[in-house]
Scaffold this motif. Structure first.
Motif, PDB file in Angstrom:
ATOM      1  N   GLY A  21     -30.037  -0.813  -0.784  1.00  0.00           N
ATOM      2  CA  GLY A  21     -29.758  -0.086   0.562  1.00  0.00           C
ATOM      3  C   GLY A  21     -28.403   0.225   0.887  1.00  0.00           C
ATOM      4  O   GLY A  21     -27.986   1.036   1.866  1.00  0.00           O
ATOM      5  N   TRP A  22     -27.269  -0.586   0.336  1.00  0.00           N
ATOM      6  CA  TRP A  22     -26.008  -0.212   0.799  1.00  0.00           C
ATOM      7  C   TRP A  22     -25.287   0.985   0.061  1.00  0.00           C
ATOM      8  O   TRP A  22     -25.434   1.084  -1.222  1.00  0.00           O
ATOM      9  CB  TRP A  22     -25.098  -1.588   0.302  1.00  0.00           C
ATOM     10  N   LEU A  23     -24.358   1.761   0.581  1.00  0.00           N
ATOM     11  CA  LEU A  23     -23.613   2.757   0.257  1.00  0.00           C
ATOM     12  C   LEU A  23     -22.287   2.840   0.859  1.00  0.00           C
ATOM     13  O   LEU A  23     -22.313   2.866   1.988  1.00  0.00           O
ATOM     14  CB  LEU A  23     -24.326   4.041   0.361  1.00  0.00           C
ATOM     15  N   SER A  24     -21.293   2.689   0.052  1.00  0.00           N
ATOM     16  CA  SER A  24     -19.921   2.673   0.621  1.00  0.00           C
ATOM     17  C   SER A  24     -19.210   4.015  -0.167  1.00  0.00           C
ATOM     18  O   SER A  24     -18.840   3.574  -1.185  1.00  0.00           O
ATOM     19  CB  SER A  24     -19.218   1.439   0.597  1.00  0.00           C
ATOM     20  N   ASN A  25     -18.591   4.948   0.549  1.00  0.00           N
ATOM     21  CA  ASN A  25     -17.697   5.889   0.137  1.00  0.00           C
ATOM     22  C   ASN A  25     -16.512   5.970   0.918  1.00  0.00           C
ATOM     23  O   ASN A  25     -16.594   6.487   1.965  1.00  0.00           O
ATOM     24  CB  ASN A  25     -18.369   7.013  -0.181  1.00  0.00           C
ATOM     25  N   HIS A  26     -15.356   5.896   0.227  1.00  0.00           N
ATOM     26  CA  HIS A  26     -14.058   5.781   0.950  1.00  0.00           C
ATOM     27  C   HIS A  26     -13.145   7.031   0.121  1.00  0.00           C
ATOM     28  O   HIS A  26     -12.113   6.294  -0.562  1.00  0.00           O
ATOM     29  CB  HIS A  26     -13.464   4.667   1.386  1.00  0.00           C
ATOM     30  N   PRO A  27     -13.501   8.351  -0.054  1.00  0.00           N
ATOM     31  CA  PRO A  27     -12.674   9.063  -0.956  1.00  0.00           C
ATOM     32  C   PRO A  27     -11.272   9.451  -0.205  1.00  0.00           C
ATOM     33  O   PRO A  27     -10.996   8.926   1.256  1.00  0.00           O
ATOM     34  CB  PRO A  27     -13.315  10.205  -1.008  1.00  0.00           C
ATOM     35  N   LEU A  28     -10.330   9.685  -0.925  1.00  0.00           N
ATOM     36  CA  LEU A  28      -8.723   9.729  -0.470  1.00  0.00           C
ATOM     37  C   LEU A  28      -8.601  11.272  -0.504  1.00  0.00           C
ATOM     38  O   LEU A  28      -8.613  11.921  -1.242  1.00  0.00           O
ATOM     39  CB  LEU A  28      -7.879   8.966  -1.312  1.00  0.00           C
ATOM     40  N   SER A  29      -7.705  11.559   0.412  1.00  0.00           N
ATOM     41  CA  SER A  29      -6.946  12.738   0.483  1.00  0.00           C
ATOM     42  C   SER A  29      -5.616  12.844   1.185  1.00  0.00           C
ATOM     43  O   SER A  29      -5.198  11.883   1.649  1.00  0.00           O
ATOM     44  CB  SER A  29      -7.736  13.985   1.291  1.00  0.00           C
ATOM     45  N   THR A  30      -4.841  14.027   1.106  1.00  0.00           N
ATOM     46  CA  THR A  30      -3.449  14.095   1.560  1.00  0.00           C
ATOM     47  C   THR A  30      -2.513  12.976   1.149  1.00  0.00           C
ATOM     48  O   THR A  30      -1.892  12.344   2.037  1.00  0.00           O
ATOM     49  CB  THR A  30      -3.534  14.280   3.199  1.00  0.00           C
ATOM     50  N   GLY A  31      -2.215  12.655  -0.116  1.00  0.00           N
ATOM     51  CA  GLY A  31      -1.592  11.467  -0.439  1.00  0.00           C
ATOM     52  C   GLY A  31      -0.089  11.570  -0.533  1.00  0.00           C
ATOM     53  O   GLY A  31       0.167  12.749  -0.622  1.00  0.00           O
ATOM     54  N   LEU A  32       0.472  10.815   0.297  1.00  0.00           N
ATOM     55  CA  LEU A  32       1.999  10.683   0.414  1.00  0.00           C
ATOM     56  C   LEU A  32       2.481   9.546   0.036  1.00  0.00           C
ATOM     57  O   LEU A  32       2.336   8.487   0.421  1.00  0.00           O
ATOM     58  CB  LEU A  32       2.519  11.252   1.914  1.00  0.00           C
ATOM     59  N   VAL A  33       3.520   9.483  -1.260  1.00  0.00           N
ATOM     60  CA  VAL A  33       3.942   8.496  -1.819  1.00  0.00           C
ATOM     61  C   VAL A  33       5.526   8.320  -1.730  1.00  0.00           C
ATOM     62  O   VAL A  33       6.094   9.370  -1.903  1.00  0.00           O
ATOM     63  CB  VAL A  33       3.749   8.214  -3.248  1.00  0.00           C
ATOM     64  N   ARG A  34       6.300   7.250  -1.250  1.00  0.00           N
ATOM     65  CA  ARG A  34       7.531   7.156  -1.173  1.00  0.00           C
ATOM     66  C   ARG A  34       8.046   5.908  -1.873  1.00  0.00           C
ATOM     67  O   ARG A  34       7.499   4.985  -1.786  1.00  0.00           O
ATOM     68  CB  ARG A  34       8.056   7.009   0.167  1.00  0.00           C
ATOM     69  N   GLU A  35       8.880   6.135  -3.182  1.00  0.00           N
ATOM     70  CA  GLU A  35       9.166   4.885  -4.014  1.00  0.00           C
ATOM     71  C   GLU A  35      10.678   4.680  -3.595  1.00  0.00           C
ATOM     72  O   GLU A  35      11.507   5.346  -3.156  1.00  0.00           O
ATOM     73  CB  GLU A  35       9.307   5.346  -5.449  1.00  0.00           C
ATOM     74  N   ALA A  36      10.927   3.382  -3.350  1.00  0.00           N
ATOM     75  CA  ALA A  36      12.181   2.893  -2.789  1.00  0.00           C
ATOM     76  C   ALA A  36      13.257   3.202  -3.776  1.00  0.00           C
ATOM     77  O   ALA A  36      12.990   3.494  -5.067  1.00  0.00           O
ATOM     78  CB  ALA A  36      12.176   1.151  -2.830  1.00  0.00           C
ATOM     79  N   GLU A  37      14.529   3.618  -3.326  1.00  0.00           N
ATOM     80  CA  GLU A  37      15.748   3.895  -4.157  1.00  0.00           C
ATOM     81  C   GLU A  37      15.970   2.908  -5.375  1.00  0.00           C
ATOM     82  O   GLU A  37      16.205   3.317  -6.662  1.00  0.00           O
ATOM     83  CB  GLU A  37      16.814   4.107  -3.540  1.00  0.00           C
ATOM     84  N   ASP A  38      15.673   1.634  -5.152  1.00  0.00           N
ATOM     85  CA  ASP A  38      15.734   0.505  -6.245  1.00  0.00           C
ATOM     86  C   ASP A  38      14.691   0.570  -7.171  1.00  0.00           C
ATOM     87  O   ASP A  38      14.549   0.014  -7.987  1.00  0.00           O
ATOM     88  CB  ASP A  38      16.093  -0.610  -5.566  1.00  0.00           C
ATOM     89  N   GLY A  39      13.557   1.261  -6.804  1.00  0.00           N
ATOM     90  CA  GLY A  39      12.529   1.431  -7.624  1.00  0.00           C
ATOM     91  C   GLY A  39      11.436   0.136  -7.958  1.00  0.00           C
ATOM     92  O   GLY A  39      10.670   0.113  -8.652  1.00  0.00           O
ATOM     93  N   LYS A  40      11.671  -0.903  -6.820  1.00  0.00           N
ATOM     94  CA  LYS A  40      11.056  -2.187  -6.997  1.00  0.00           C
ATOM     95  C   LYS A  40       9.852  -1.946  -6.200  1.00  0.00           C
ATOM     96  O   LYS A  40       8.867  -2.891  -6.415  1.00  0.00           O
ATOM     97  CB  LYS A  40      11.939  -3.290  -6.698  1.00  0.00           C
ATOM     98  N   THR A  41       9.693  -1.338  -4.975  1.00  0.00           N
ATOM     99  CA  THR A  41       8.352  -1.160  -4.117  1.00  0.00           C
ATOM    100  C   THR A  41       8.337   0.298  -3.757  1.00  0.00           C
ATOM    101  O   THR A  41       9.114   1.110  -4.214  1.00  0.00           O
ATOM    102  CB  THR A  41       8.781  -1.708  -2.937  1.00  0.00           C
ATOM    103  N   ALA A  42       7.053   0.551  -3.334  1.00  0.00           N
ATOM    104  CA  ALA A  42       6.762   1.747  -2.795  1.00  0.00           C
ATOM    105  C   ALA A  42       5.893   1.896  -1.847  1.00  0.00           C
ATOM    106  O   ALA A  42       5.139   0.756  -1.352  1.00  0.00           O
ATOM    107  CB  ALA A  42       6.282   2.866  -4.006  1.00  0.00           C
ATOM    108  N   LYS A  43       5.639   2.768  -0.941  1.00  0.00           N
ATOM    109  CA  LYS A  43       4.741   3.083   0.197  1.00  0.00           C
ATOM    110  C   LYS A  43       3.816   4.274  -0.098  1.00  0.00           C
ATOM    111  O   LYS A  43       4.567   5.203  -0.526  1.00  0.00           O
ATOM    112  CB  LYS A  43       5.608   2.996   1.443  1.00  0.00           C
ATOM    113  N   GLY A  44       2.637   4.238   0.379  1.00  0.00           N
ATOM    114  CA  GLY A  44       2.073   5.209   0.424  1.00  0.00           C
ATOM    115  C   GLY A  44       0.938   5.629   1.503  1.00  0.00           C
ATOM    116  O   GLY A  44       0.743   4.422   2.343  1.00  0.00           O
ATOM    117  N   MET A  45       0.481   6.808   1.983  1.00  0.00           N
ATOM    118  CA  MET A  45      -0.603   6.719   2.868  1.00  0.00           C
ATOM    119  C   MET A  45      -1.432   7.974   2.361  1.00  0.00           C
ATOM    120  O   MET A  45      -1.233   8.940   1.680  1.00  0.00           O
ATOM    121  CB  MET A  45       0.172   7.546   4.192  1.00  0.00           C
TER     122      MET A  45
END
Length: 240
Positions: free
Chosen positions: A85-109
């Protein structure tokens, strides 16, 4: 900001696509109830990052992979029972990704028009709409990009077929389905007050950055009140 040559730019485009694929996998893992697999395959595995990994929602943060697993897998599985009886759906849209200049980390929304249907144990079920804004910090490990911090700011919970005109204006976090499911996190605090929707601007959109610092984290160490709205919603009773 740093000027990248053509090869560097292409590598960063590739990184952004790999990060989007990682988050796409998470959507399918949630739908399949592969929560343990998600933590094992999509999250950080380096012990130092595991210590500071965090899972945040409106009412606080679970910190450390052990605490995250206890909530996200253990508590959830115990509540699911046989899972029927459980149903979970969390689709994604409007992706925005920023990678650090040094390339070691990144942030997304991303934004998700999510829904969850939960059985009531009597042959009926409760279907909930729960739109949410998702902020994620990623770190590059030897085997690719991994989730480090995730903050899911739920904007509202709306039962399908329910007349919401009958609901109180202010959210009662003692009965709010998302808050109840989240339980008692490692750090309890009101991170996102859904009463006033986006007035608190958290998590905020990722901005270009040079290298990692705790101040920009989507984990508890980076939480800050809105830079746009400086008032306190004392009349609402929820924001402190």
């Amino acid at each position: 900001m740093k000027n990248f040559n053509t090869e560097e730019t292409m590598l960063r485009v590739w990184d952004a696509e790999e990060i989007k694929k990682l988050m796409g996998k998470r959507v399918y893992y949630i739908a399949n109830e592969w929560r343990a697999r998600e933590l094992d395959e999509l999250w950080v595995t380096d012990p130092e990052y595991q210590k500071t990994a965090s899972f945040g929602r409106n009412t606080g943060y679970y910190v450390g992979m052990d605490a995250i697993r206890s909530y996200y897998v253990g508590k959830h599985d115990a509540e699911m029972g046989d899972g029927k009886g459980w149903l979970s759906n969390h689709p994604l849209s409007t992706g925005l990704v920023r990678e650090a200049e040094d390339g070691k980390t990144a942030k997304g929304m991303w934004y998700s028009i999510a829904q969850e249907t939960r059985p009531n144990g009597d042959g009926t079920a409760t279907a909930l709409w729960m739109p949410e804004k998702i902020g994620v910090d990623f770190v590059r490990q030897a085997d690719g990009w991994k989730i480090w911090h995730i903050m899911i700011a739920n904007d509202l919970v709306c039962e399908a077929g329910h007349n919401n005109e009958l609901d109180p204006v202010y959210v009662d976090y003692a009965t709010d389905p998302v808050a109840v499911e989240f339980g008692a996190p490692t750090i309890e605090m009101l991170v996102h007050d859904q009463t006033f929707n986006w007035w608190d601007d958290y998590p905020s959109m990722p901005r270009p950055y040079e290298t990692w610092s705790d101040e920009i984290s989507y984990g508890p160490e980076g939480y800050h009140k809105s830079e746009i709205f400086q008032f306190g919603a004392k009349e609402g009773g929820n924001y402190k």
